[in-house]
Design a protein around this motif. Structure first.
Motif, PDB file in Angstrom:
ATOM      1  N   PHE A  70      -9.281 -12.175 -13.524  1.00  0.00           N
ATOM      2  CA  PHE A  70      -9.991 -10.965 -13.536  1.00  0.00           C
ATOM      3  C   PHE A  70      -9.326  -9.841 -13.463  1.00  0.00           C
ATOM      4  O   PHE A  70      -8.037 -10.177 -12.727  1.00  0.00           O
ATOM      5  CB  PHE A  70     -11.426 -11.072 -12.856  1.00  0.00           C
ATOM      6  CG  PHE A  70     -11.113 -10.993 -11.347  1.00  0.00           C
ATOM      7  CD1 PHE A  70     -11.149  -9.825 -10.616  1.00  0.00           C
ATOM      8  CD2 PHE A  70     -10.988 -12.113 -10.502  1.00  0.00           C
ATOM      9  CE1 PHE A  70     -10.809  -9.778  -9.247  1.00  0.00           C
ATOM     10  CE2 PHE A  70     -10.632 -12.073  -9.358  1.00  0.00           C
ATOM     11  CZ  PHE A  70     -10.648 -10.867  -8.651  1.00  0.00           C
ATOM     12  N   THR A  71      -9.440  -8.795 -13.835  1.00  0.00           N
ATOM     13  CA  THR A  71      -8.780  -7.572 -13.741  1.00  0.00           C
ATOM     14  C   THR A  71      -9.733  -6.402 -13.398  1.00  0.00           C
ATOM     15  O   THR A  71     -10.773  -6.108 -13.564  1.00  0.00           O
ATOM     16  CB  THR A  71      -7.802  -7.031 -14.914  1.00  0.00           C
ATOM     17  OG1 THR A  71      -8.667  -6.807 -16.202  1.00  0.00           O
ATOM     18  CG2 THR A  71      -6.977  -8.250 -15.392  1.00  0.00           C
ATOM     19  N   PHE A  72      -9.139  -5.182 -12.798  1.00  0.00           N
ATOM     20  CA  PHE A  72      -9.709  -4.063 -12.510  1.00  0.00           C
ATOM     21  C   PHE A  72      -8.762  -2.926 -12.584  1.00  0.00           C
ATOM     22  O   PHE A  72      -7.575  -3.364 -12.199  1.00  0.00           O
ATOM     23  CB  PHE A  72     -10.699  -4.198 -11.211  1.00  0.00           C
ATOM     24  CG  PHE A  72     -10.026  -4.249  -9.941  1.00  0.00           C
ATOM     25  CD1 PHE A  72      -9.510  -3.342  -9.372  1.00  0.00           C
ATOM     26  CD2 PHE A  72      -9.421  -5.427  -9.461  1.00  0.00           C
ATOM     27  CE1 PHE A  72      -8.658  -3.188  -8.178  1.00  0.00           C
ATOM     28  CE2 PHE A  72      -8.742  -5.609  -8.363  1.00  0.00           C
ATOM     29  CZ  PHE A  72      -8.520  -4.409  -7.602  1.00  0.00           C
ATOM     30  N   GLY A  73      -9.122  -1.928 -13.191  1.00  0.00           N
ATOM     31  CA  GLY A  73      -8.328  -0.714 -13.279  1.00  0.00           C
ATOM     32  C   GLY A  73      -8.867   0.464 -12.713  1.00  0.00           C
ATOM     33  O   GLY A  73      -9.916   0.699 -12.025  1.00  0.00           O
ATOM     34  N   THR A  88      -9.246   7.292  -5.085  1.00  0.00           N
ATOM     35  CA  THR A  88      -9.361   7.115  -3.582  1.00  0.00           C
ATOM     36  C   THR A  88      -9.978   5.680  -3.867  1.00  0.00           C
ATOM     37  O   THR A  88      -9.683   4.733  -2.837  1.00  0.00           O
ATOM     38  CB  THR A  88     -10.377   7.927  -2.992  1.00  0.00           C
ATOM     39  OG1 THR A  88      -9.719   9.303  -3.183  1.00  0.00           O
ATOM     40  CG2 THR A  88     -10.636   7.760  -1.710  1.00  0.00           C
ATOM     41  N   GLU A  89     -11.094   5.551  -4.638  1.00  0.00           N
ATOM     42  CA  GLU A  89     -11.719   4.254  -4.737  1.00  0.00           C
ATOM     43  C   GLU A  89     -10.856   3.084  -4.996  1.00  0.00           C
ATOM     44  O   GLU A  89     -10.786   1.869  -4.474  1.00  0.00           O
ATOM     45  CB  GLU A  89     -13.004   4.223  -5.549  1.00  0.00           C
ATOM     46  CG  GLU A  89     -13.932   5.286  -5.206  1.00  0.00           C
ATOM     47  CD  GLU A  89     -13.531   6.768  -5.818  1.00  0.00           C
ATOM     48  OE1 GLU A  89     -12.265   6.786  -6.472  1.00  0.00           O
ATOM     49  OE2 GLU A  89     -14.334   7.712  -5.957  1.00  0.00           O
ATOM     50  N   TYR A  90     -10.051   3.088  -6.133  1.00  0.00           N
ATOM     51  CA  TYR A  90      -8.978   2.082  -6.605  1.00  0.00           C
ATOM     52  C   TYR A  90      -7.986   1.483  -5.314  1.00  0.00           C
ATOM     53  O   TYR A  90      -7.768   0.592  -4.981  1.00  0.00           O
ATOM     54  CB  TYR A  90      -8.394   2.700  -7.694  1.00  0.00           C
ATOM     55  CG  TYR A  90      -7.394   1.512  -8.081  1.00  0.00           C
ATOM     56  CD1 TYR A  90      -7.870   0.371  -9.137  1.00  0.00           C
ATOM     57  CD2 TYR A  90      -5.946   1.578  -7.863  1.00  0.00           C
ATOM     58  CE1 TYR A  90      -6.994  -0.396  -9.742  1.00  0.00           C
ATOM     59  CE2 TYR A  90      -5.223   0.811  -8.559  1.00  0.00           C
ATOM     60  CZ  TYR A  90      -5.532  -0.285  -9.023  1.00  0.00           C
ATOM     61  OH  TYR A  90      -4.535  -1.411  -9.573  1.00  0.00           O
ATOM     62  N   ARG A  91      -7.497   2.666  -4.691  1.00  0.00           N
ATOM     63  CA  ARG A  91      -6.529   2.520  -3.554  1.00  0.00           C
ATOM     64  C   ARG A  91      -7.046   1.872  -2.531  1.00  0.00           C
ATOM     65  O   ARG A  91      -6.724   0.559  -1.830  1.00  0.00           O
ATOM     66  CB  ARG A  91      -6.018   3.786  -3.262  1.00  0.00           C
ATOM     67  CG  ARG A  91      -5.090   4.547  -3.940  1.00  0.00           C
ATOM     68  CD  ARG A  91      -4.526   5.683  -3.501  1.00  0.00           C
ATOM     69  NE  ARG A  91      -3.446   5.527  -2.341  1.00  0.00           N
ATOM     70  CZ  ARG A  91      -2.065   5.463  -2.602  1.00  0.00           C
ATOM     71  NH1 ARG A  91      -1.612   5.581  -3.725  1.00  0.00           N
ATOM     72  NH2 ARG A  91      -1.382   5.284  -1.464  1.00  0.00           N
ATOM     73  N   ALA A  92      -8.265   1.947  -2.178  1.00  0.00           N
ATOM     74  CA  ALA A  92      -9.044   1.477  -0.956  1.00  0.00           C
ATOM     75  C   ALA A  92      -9.328  -0.035  -1.297  1.00  0.00           C
ATOM     76  O   ALA A  92      -9.194  -0.932  -0.590  1.00  0.00           O
ATOM     77  CB  ALA A  92     -10.231   2.209  -0.582  1.00  0.00           C
ATOM     78  N   ASP A 183       4.108   3.279  -5.834  1.00  0.00           N
ATOM     79  CA  ASP A 183       4.234   3.861  -7.306  1.00  0.00           C
ATOM     80  C   ASP A 183       3.295   3.200  -8.202  1.00  0.00           C
ATOM     81  O   ASP A 183       3.236   3.600  -9.280  1.00  0.00           O
ATOM     82  CB  ASP A 183       5.819   3.597  -7.661  1.00  0.00           C
ATOM     83  CG  ASP A 183       6.246   2.193  -7.673  1.00  0.00           C
ATOM     84  OD1 ASP A 183       5.451   1.215  -6.847  1.00  0.00           O
ATOM     85  OD2 ASP A 183       7.285   1.910  -8.359  1.00  0.00           O
ATOM     86  N   LEU A 184       2.491   2.056  -7.876  1.00  0.00           N
ATOM     87  CA  LEU A 184       1.626   1.411  -8.494  1.00  0.00           C
ATOM     88  C   LEU A 184      -0.014   1.599  -8.366  1.00  0.00           C
ATOM     89  O   LEU A 184      -0.617   1.000  -8.781  1.00  0.00           O
ATOM     90  CB  LEU A 184       1.789   0.102  -9.013  1.00  0.00           C
ATOM     91  CG  LEU A 184       3.136  -0.406  -9.670  1.00  0.00           C
ATOM     92  CD1 LEU A 184       3.493  -2.157  -9.482  1.00  0.00           C
ATOM     93  CD2 LEU A 184       3.273  -0.028 -10.926  1.00  0.00           C
ATOM     94  N   MET A 185       0.195   3.083  -7.602  1.00  0.00           N
ATOM     95  CA  MET A 185      -1.435   3.195  -7.041  1.00  0.00           C
ATOM     96  C   MET A 185      -1.291   4.646  -7.594  1.00  0.00           C
ATOM     97  O   MET A 185      -0.385   5.425  -7.601  1.00  0.00           O
ATOM     98  CB  MET A 185      -1.413   3.086  -5.773  1.00  0.00           C
ATOM     99  CG  MET A 185      -1.173   1.726  -5.125  1.00  0.00           C
ATOM    100  SD  MET A 185      -2.607   0.778  -5.336  1.00  0.00           S
ATOM    101  CE  MET A 185      -3.373   0.960  -3.850  1.00  0.00           C
TER     102      MET A 185
END
Length: 189
Positions: A70-73, A88-92, A183-185
């Protein structure tokens, strides 16, 4: 305590919600709810995915030992033309998920970038394209076709602007759950 993340991964379709609950991840697509055992995770791969002009998109792919994934972006699509960066949400959530996976399965591989063969192929095509464009510019200048040389230079600049981050950011490398590849965030504002 559970960490959650919800985003709409496509311009058309509904949102997908993820919730970390101990050693499990609950994935709710709106039509179906799946429970994933984090101890069964084999690989977590974080990548840069080219987005629309002016937007950077990042993706995390989680592959299980049975081959399911599964993936999320980092982008939340609001419509066909509007996407919101979930910085912020993705990083956390990525940090919490990687930490939970490392606790549940210390042997899980955490990898940044594309697989070696894909990264190398992309880099090789980029270099060959740049060399071909340089040859075109050189030949155009030799023949006195300044307009064609300028057009070639413009194409080279646009190509470098678009392809350079794909090659640089997606270079394969391992990372640890305590030090995700910055660098990928998405950049925190």
């Amino acid at each position: 305590m559970s960490q959650t993340y919800t985003h709409n991964p496509r311009p058309i379709g509904g949102p997908i919600s993820f919730a970390i609950k101990g050693d499990r991840l609950i994935v709710d697509s709106g039509r179906k709810v799946n429970e994933v055992r984090l101890g069964a995770v084999e690989t977590v791969r974080m990548t840069y995915e080219p987005g629309r002009i002016g937007q950077r998109s990042f993706r995390t792919k989680v592959t299980m030992k049975d081959g399911k994934a599964f993936t999320f972006g980092s982008l939340h699509w609001r419509s066909l033309i509007e996407a919101q960066e979930m910085t912020t949400e993705y990083r956390a959530f990525a940090q919490s998920l990687c930490a939970a996976i490392a606790r549940a399965n210390p042997q899980a591989r955490l990898v940044a970038g594309k697989p070696w063969w894909l990264w190398f192929s992309t880099a090789a095509v980029a270099i060959l394209s740049l060399l071909a464009t340089a040859y075109l510019i050189w030949q155009a200048l030799r023949m006195g076709a300044t307009g064609i040389a300028l057009m070639g230079a413009l194409l080279a600049m646009v190509g470098i602007w678009q392809i350079e981050p794909m090659v640089r950011l997606n270079k394969p490398r391992p990372f640890s759950s305590g030090a995700l590849p910055d660098d990928l965030m998405p950049k925190a504002v």
